[in-house]
Design an enzyme around this catalytic site. Structure first.
Site, PDB file in Angstrom:
ATOM      1  N   GLU A   1       2.402  -0.751   0.707  1.00  0.00           N
ATOM      2  CA  GLU A   1       1.328  -1.085   0.863  1.00  0.00           C
ATOM      3  C   GLU A   1       0.685  -0.997   2.539  1.00  0.00           C
ATOM      4  OE1 GLU A   1       0.247  -4.599  -0.469  1.00  0.00           O
ATOM      5  OE2 GLU A   1       1.194  -3.915  -2.714  1.00  0.00           O
ATOM      6  N   GLY A   2       1.617  -0.042   3.296  1.00  0.00           N
ATOM      7  CA  GLY A   2       0.868   0.194   4.606  1.00  0.00           C
ATOM      8  C   GLY A   2       1.909  -0.545   5.222  1.00  0.00           C
TER       9      GLY A   2
END
Length: 98
Positions: free
Chosen positions: A82-83
């Protein structure tokens, strides 16, 4: 460990409240900043706490017989998906400079 965990938990709750308000149509100016900070802090705290837990257990912390070994692997992956946290930090910097 408990203090850092509670701090991350409270920031998560704060981000959740802001997100709920935004989903109801309210304009939340700092939602991006708060959500990025929440993700970054929570994953960093998870990694720090599991690292400390593994060190407390000594050699047993690395064996699959103890759940802390799995928890440490899970904590590391939260920093990546998620980044990555580095990207989240750039997002926060961009929001602060606006």
């Amino acid at each position: 460990m408990a203090m850092r965990l509670e701090g991350a938990r409270q920031l998560t709750y704060h981000a959740a409240v802001k997100s709920e308000r935004a989903m109801r149509g309210e304009k939340i100016a700092d939602l991006t900043l708060v959500s990025s900070a929440c993700k970054t802090l929570a994953s960093d705290v998870a990694m720090d706490v599991t690292t400390d837990a593994v060190q407390l257990l000594g050699g047993y912390g690395y064996t699959r017989e103890f759940p802390v070994e799995r928890m440490m692997r899970d904590a590391k992956i939260t920093q990546i998906y998620e980044g990555t946290n580095q990207i989240q930090r750039m997002v926060m910097a961009r929001q602060l400079l606006k």
